[in-house]
Scaffold this active site. Structure first.
Site, PDB file in Angstrom:
ATOM      1  N   LEU A   1     -25.388 -11.941  63.424  1.00 29.13           N
ATOM      2  CA  LEU A   1     -25.502 -11.999  61.956  1.00 29.13           C
ATOM      3  C   LEU A   1     -24.123 -11.972  61.303  1.00 29.13           C
ATOM      4  CD1 LEU A   1     -28.437  -9.408  61.606  1.00 29.13           C
ATOM      5  CD2 LEU A   1     -28.596 -11.908  61.743  1.00 29.13           C
TER       6      LEU A   1
ATOM      7  N   TYR B   1     -20.689   2.820  73.329  1.00 29.12           N
ATOM      8  CA  TYR B   1     -21.446   2.859  72.062  1.00 29.12           C
ATOM      9  C   TYR B   1     -21.956   4.284  71.789  1.00 29.12           C
ATOM     10  CZ  TYR B   1     -21.977  -2.273  72.638  1.00 29.12           C
ATOM     11  OH  TYR B   1     -21.760  -3.614  72.817  1.00 29.12           O
TER      12      TYR B   1
ATOM     13  N   ASN C   1     -35.822  -8.865  61.078  1.00 25.21           N
ATOM     14  CA  ASN C   1     -35.288  -9.647  62.188  1.00 25.21           C
ATOM     15  C   ASN C   1     -36.374 -10.089  63.164  1.00 25.21           C
ATOM     16  OD1 ASN C   1     -32.873  -9.312  60.936  1.00 25.21           O
ATOM     17  ND2 ASN C   1     -32.136  -7.685  62.285  1.00 25.21           N
TER      18      ASN C   1
HETATM   19  N1  NAP Z   1     -20.367  -7.286  74.358  1.00 23.71           N
HETATM   20  C1  NAP Z   1     -19.526  -7.030  73.404  1.00 23.71           C
HETATM   21  O1  NAP Z   1     -18.305  -7.004  73.594  1.00 23.71           O
HETATM   22  C2  NAP Z   1     -20.039  -6.772  72.052  1.00 23.71           C
HETATM   23  C3  NAP Z   1     -19.155  -6.773  70.939  1.00 23.71           C
HETATM   24  C4  NAP Z   1     -19.694  -6.562  69.676  1.00 23.71           C
HETATM   25  C5  NAP Z   1     -21.066  -6.341  69.568  1.00 23.71           C
HETATM   26  N2  NAP Z   1     -21.882  -6.331  70.670  1.00 23.71           N
HETATM   27  C6  NAP Z   1     -23.337  -6.062  70.591  1.00 23.71           C
HETATM   28  O2  NAP Z   1     -23.917  -6.886  69.638  1.00 23.71           O
HETATM   29  C7  NAP Z   1     -24.517  -6.083  68.651  1.00 23.71           C
HETATM   30  C8  NAP Z   1     -24.623  -6.753  67.343  1.00 23.71           C
HETATM   31  O3  NAP Z   1     -23.394  -7.078  66.824  1.00 23.71           O
HETATM   32  P1  NAP Z   1     -22.789  -6.388  65.533  1.00 23.71           P
HETATM   33  O4  NAP Z   1     -23.365  -5.032  65.370  1.00 23.71           O
HETATM   34  O5  NAP Z   1     -21.320  -6.544  65.694  1.00 23.71           O
HETATM   35  O6  NAP Z   1     -23.194  -7.388  64.356  1.00 23.71           O
HETATM   36  P2  NAP Z   1     -24.528  -8.050  63.762  1.00 23.71           P
HETATM   37  O7  NAP Z   1     -25.720  -7.769  64.581  1.00 23.71           O
HETATM   38  O8  NAP Z   1     -24.141  -9.448  63.471  1.00 23.71           O
HETATM   39  O9  NAP Z   1     -24.603  -7.318  62.344  1.00 23.71           O
HETATM   40  C9  NAP Z   1     -25.018  -5.994  62.207  1.00 23.71           C
HETATM   41  C10 NAP Z   1     -24.981  -5.689  60.722  1.00 23.71           C
HETATM   42  O10 NAP Z   1     -25.925  -6.522  60.034  1.00 23.71           O
HETATM   43  C11 NAP Z   1     -26.846  -5.695  59.335  1.00 23.71           C
HETATM   44  N3  NAP Z   1     -28.171  -6.335  59.395  1.00 23.71           N
HETATM   45  C12 NAP Z   1     -29.093  -6.258  60.387  1.00 23.71           C
HETATM   46  N4  NAP Z   1     -30.168  -6.979  60.076  1.00 23.71           N
HETATM   47  C13 NAP Z   1     -29.942  -7.524  58.844  1.00 23.71           C
HETATM   48  C14 NAP Z   1     -30.685  -8.365  57.993  1.00 23.71           C
HETATM   49  N5  NAP Z   1     -31.886  -8.792  58.350  1.00 23.71           N
HETATM   50  N6  NAP Z   1     -30.137  -8.732  56.812  1.00 23.71           N
HETATM   51  C15 NAP Z   1     -28.903  -8.315  56.440  1.00 23.71           C
HETATM   52  N7  NAP Z   1     -28.139  -7.520  57.218  1.00 23.71           N
HETATM   53  C16 NAP Z   1     -28.659  -7.123  58.414  1.00 23.71           C
HETATM   54  C17 NAP Z   1     -26.838  -4.342  60.010  1.00 23.71           C
HETATM   55  O11 NAP Z   1     -27.196  -3.355  59.074  1.00 23.71           O
HETATM   56  P3  NAP Z   1     -27.966  -1.984  59.456  1.00 23.71           P
HETATM   57  O12 NAP Z   1     -27.449  -1.557  60.799  1.00 23.71           O
HETATM   58  O13 NAP Z   1     -27.602  -1.066  58.360  1.00 23.71           O
HETATM   59  O14 NAP Z   1     -29.443  -2.234  59.512  1.00 23.71           O
HETATM   60  C18 NAP Z   1     -25.371  -4.250  60.415  1.00 23.71           C
HETATM   61  O15 NAP Z   1     -24.569  -3.832  59.336  1.00 23.71           O
HETATM   62  C19 NAP Z   1     -23.773  -4.749  68.710  1.00 23.71           C
HETATM   63  O16 NAP Z   1     -24.503  -3.701  68.165  1.00 23.71           O
HETATM   64  C20 NAP Z   1     -23.577  -4.626  70.195  1.00 23.71           C
HETATM   65  O17 NAP Z   1     -24.743  -4.105  70.833  1.00 23.71           O
HETATM   66  C21 NAP Z   1     -21.388  -6.557  71.880  1.00 23.71           C
END
Ligand code: NAP
Length: 269
Positions: free
Chosen positions: A187, A52, A237
């Site tokens: 999300l 990351y 959140n």
């Molecule tokens: N272990 C793994 O293989 C793996 C794989 C994928 C992800 N992950 C972890 O999980 C985390 C989260 O997953 P993700 O980043 O894929 O997706 P997510 O958390 O489902 O979505 C993130 C997106 O939603 C937006 N957001 C955040 N809060 C919001 C709200 N209250 N209302 C509307 N939109 C909102 C964010 O915008 P802003 O950022 O602009 O605020 C960003 O664009 C990653 O950052 C990572 O740490 C792990």
């Protein structure tokens, strides 16, 4: 089930892990500033991984913060191509930390369950470099292979998990084996937040769809890791703590399952 930002879940080891974390993949704002803001808002768990690129910034934020290290729960991951023990030392150096609260195996290797990688994490744990160890993107079968080969169950399985993509079989297996599910992409990267049923439930509680999705996790004992770069999102959140969902609404949300995955396919049955 009522909760507050400082609520914790007990891992099999007896360690306590916060029930909500800040995820940091693709954090575009300065990482140190974003993490510092989150800590000020009450977040106490930070999730990262070497790929990351946020480990140094997180280390910087922890250095700036006057919150005791013991109150913060730091999660990072080794890659399937790493030497797990050596990589643990390297990533801790990037984080400027003596230990991680949880070190995960980021994903299974292309062949097998990654028994050798798991042995490396077991060694890191035995030397105090990781308080707990776990896996990410693992199926039930692969977790069983690791445990059969080493006698050590993961404390956590971090998997993509939302009302639109989840599994009762995985939930049951983890609960039976004292494995906590961490929900990534909780999300749906925003892709399903416009769902009509979700919107109706959110309106009923005077909450946003994102808060309802996070609350659905809290009610079911899974631990969401929403990524939020914007401070307004971080604030929104953490607002998942001041309301409860009625059991029938939790059930309706669970019924939205379509095995949705923002990565293409859920890595579990
Ligand atoms: N272990 C793994 O293989 C793996 C794989 C994928 C992800 N992950 C972890 O999980 C985390 C989260 O997953 P993700 O980043 O894929 O997706 P997510 O958390 O489902 O979505 C993130 C997106 O939603 C937006 N957001 C955040 N809060 C919001 C709200 N209250 N209302 C509307 N939109 C909102 C964010 O915008 P802003 O950022 O602009 O605020 C960003 O664009 C990653 O950052 C990572 O740490 C792990």
């Amino acid at each position: 089930m009522s909760t507050a930002p400082e609520t914790k879940v007990t891992l099999a080891s007896g360690s306590r892990m916060p029930v909500l974390g800040l995820a940091t993949w693709q954090l575009t704002r300065d990482t140190a500033d974003a993490v510092e803001a989150a800590l000020q808002l009450g977040y106490r768990m930070i999730d990262t991984a070497a790929d990351y690129g946020t480990q140094p910034g997180i280390g910087e934020a922890l250095k700036r913060s006057d919150i005791p290290r013991s109150d913060i729960f730091l999660v990072t991951k080794v890659e399937e191509t790493d030497d797990a023990y050596g990589a643990t030392r390297k990533y801790l150096a990037e984080l400027q930390q003596g230990y991680a609260d949880l070190m995960l195996l980021h994903r299974p290797p292309p062949h097998g369950a990654g028994e050798e990688l798991w042995q490396g994490l077991i060694r890191a744990k035995s030397e105090g470099l990781a308080r707990d160890i776990g896996v990410s993107n693992y199926s039930v079968e692969l977790i069983e292979q690791l445990a059969d080969a080493t006698g050590e169950m993961p404390a956590v399985n971090q998997i993509e998990w939302s009302p639109f993509g989840h599994s009762d079989a995985m939930l049951r297996f983890c609960s039976d084996n004292k494995i906590v599910i961490q929900a990534y992409s909780p999300l749906t990267r925003g892709k399903r937040l416009g769902d009509e049923t979700l919107g109706a439930i959110a309106a009923k509680y005077g909450k946003t769809p994102a808060q309802v999705v996070l609350r659905w996790n809290l009610e079911r004992g899974t631990v969401p890791l929403p990524k939020a770069n914007q401070r307004s999102h971080q604030e929104e959140n953490i607002g998942a703590f001041d309301f409860e969902l009625a059991p029938d609404d939790v059930e309706t949300l669970s019924g939205l399952n379509e095995r949705y995955s923002s990565l293409g396919e859920l890595p579990y049955a």
